[in-house]
Design a protein around this motif. Structure first.
Motif, mmCIF file in Angstrom:
data_model
loop_
_atom_site.group_PDB
_atom_site.id
_atom_site.type_symbol
_atom_site.label_atom_id
_atom_site.label_comp_id
_atom_site.label_asym_id
_atom_site.label_seq_id
_atom_site.Cartn_x
_atom_site.Cartn_y
_atom_site.Cartn_z
ATOM 1 N N ASP A 32 33.453 43.090 33.081
ATOM 2 C CA ASP A 32 33.323 42.068 34.123
ATOM 3 C C ASP A 32 32.203 42.488 35.081
ATOM 4 N N CYS A 33 31.141 41.694 35.142
ATOM 5 C CA CYS A 33 30.002 42.027 36.002
ATOM 6 C C CYS A 33 29.773 40.966 37.073
ATOM 7 N N GLY A 34 30.854 40.293 37.457
ATOM 8 C CA GLY A 34 30.789 39.339 38.560
ATOM 9 C C GLY A 34 31.314 37.972 38.160
ATOM 10 N N TRP A 35 31.441 37.102 39.141
ATOM 11 C CA TRP A 35 31.812 35.716 38.863
ATOM 12 C C TRP A 35 31.258 34.854 39.983
ATOM 13 N N ALA A 36 31.113 33.571 39.689
ATOM 14 C CA ALA A 36 30.550 32.660 40.695
ATOM 15 C C ALA A 36 31.313 31.350 40.693
ATOM 16 N N SER A 57 31.835 32.993 34.637
ATOM 17 C CA SER A 57 32.017 34.426 34.415
ATOM 18 C C SER A 57 30.624 35.045 34.307
ATOM 19 N N ASP A 58 30.546 36.350 34.386
ATOM 20 C CA ASP A 58 29.268 37.058 34.229
ATOM 21 C C ASP A 58 29.603 38.428 33.643
ATOM 22 N N THR A 96 28.328 30.585 44.746
ATOM 23 C CA THR A 96 28.745 31.741 45.542
ATOM 24 C C THR A 96 29.157 32.842 44.573
ATOM 25 N N TRP A 97 28.441 33.939 44.659
ATOM 26 C CA TRP A 97 28.644 35.054 43.715
ATOM 27 C C TRP A 97 29.571 36.113 44.288
ATOM 28 N N HIS A 98 30.380 36.671 43.421
ATOM 29 C CA HIS A 98 31.335 37.717 43.804
ATOM 30 C C HIS A 98 31.277 38.844 42.775
ATOM 31 N N ARG A 99 31.761 39.987 43.231
ATOM 32 C CA ARG A 99 31.954 41.100 42.299
ATOM 33 C C ARG A 99 33.242 41.809 42.676
ATOM 34 N N SER A 100 34.148 42.001 41.725
ATOM 35 C CA SER A 100 35.394 42.671 42.089
ATOM 36 C C SER A 100 35.267 44.183 41.957
ATOM 37 N N GLN A 101 34.305 44.656 41.177
ATOM 38 C CA GLN A 101 34.049 46.095 41.060
ATOM 39 C C GLN A 101 32.568 46.284 40.735
#
Ligand SMILES: [Zn+2]
Length: 271
Positions: A32-36, A57-58, A96-101
């Motif tokens: 998992d390299c992020g999500w938007a 997903s990204d 809007t981009w996010h990253r959980s780790q």
């Protein structure tokens, strides 16, 4: 005569070097390299689903090759976002981009240090794919020459232009053993590429970068309004479809959240 001999020696050395790297892919991790969250999916499907939001997903894909070591396919959105719980808006796309780790933490959890990554192959130079290239200063970036030329003209460089790079023109069997084949699939950007992976148990998988963003866009061959070339985009999708048919390959669409979520994620892997 001396010239002939040195030419012969060069050929032998090249063959030996290729043989030393030849091997097979024994592990493929989906990371998992992020999500938007995007406010309007029709930016990616002109005239269709106008005003309807969608989540992206990204993924990054960590690939272990028995001869060449670790290769990372794409690096996701920048690790800096892991420190921003409400994410970051990208005005141009309404995402809007996010990253959980962070990617570095995800690799560390697998016992992989940045210096262990020998190659980073990137589908293209948009920020959600090259966000962390510079965290791997020792890796060789594998990129189409057309994409590199395009990247160098951008006002903000996607990564350090001094980075070690292997510039490719067209398709390339990376380690001369059929395990990892770069496919030139331009259109989304001038030098967009995809990766055909051969796995012993899973069979062939195509990592298609952003040749298509969602399953429905793939099924209907929809082309985002902002792609660099519409005709090339269509031709690249047909090329991928031909290869999928010939190799009985699976197509893993990076940004399609439902199908990404159905994949096994690290620490599990495909072999
Ligand atoms: Zn993307």
């Amino acid at each position: 005569m001396a010239k002939m001999r040195s030419l012969l020696l060069t050929v032998i050395l090249l063959v030996v070097a290729a043989a030393a790297r030849a091997g097979e892919v024994d592990r493929l991790y989906v990371i998992d390299c992020g999500w938007a969250h995007a406010a309007d999916q029709s930016l990616w499907s002109p005239g269709v689903n106008v005003g309807i939001p969608i989540d992206f997903s990204d993924n990054c894909y960590l690939i272990h090759h028995t001869g060449a070591g670790y290769l990372l396919w794409d690096t996701g959105i920048t690790d800096r976002l892991a420190a921003l719980p409400s994410g970051q808006l990208v005005q141009a796309t309404g995402q809007t981009w996010h990253r959980s780790q962070t990617l570095v933490a995800a690799l560390a959890a697998l016992g992989v240090k940045p210096a262990d990554v020998r190659y980073i192959a990137v589908s293209h130079v948009h920020p959600d794919h090259v966000g962390n290239v510079d965290q791997f200063p020792e890796a060789t970036v594998v990129i189409q020459k057309a994409e590199w030329d395009y990247a160098l003209k951008l006002p903000v460089k996607p990564f350090n232009p001094e980075h070690n790079a292997q510039l490719i023109e067209g398709d390339k069997d990376l380690f001369d053993d059929g395990s990892l084949t770069i496919l030139s699939t331009p259109g989304h950007t001038p030098g967009h590429q995809s990766l055909l992976v051969r796995l012993k148990k899973t069979g062939y998988v195509v990592l298609s970068g952003d040749a298509a963003h969602f399953e429905a866009n793939w099924a209907h061959r929809r082309i985002p309004a902002f792609n660099s070339d519409k005709a090339q985009s269509a031709a690249s999708m047909e090329k991928i479809a031909r290869i999928i048919a010939a190799k009985h390959a699976q197509l893993w669409i990076n940004h399609d959240k439902p199908s990404s979520e159905a994949l096994r994620h690290a620490p599990e892997f495909y072999e």
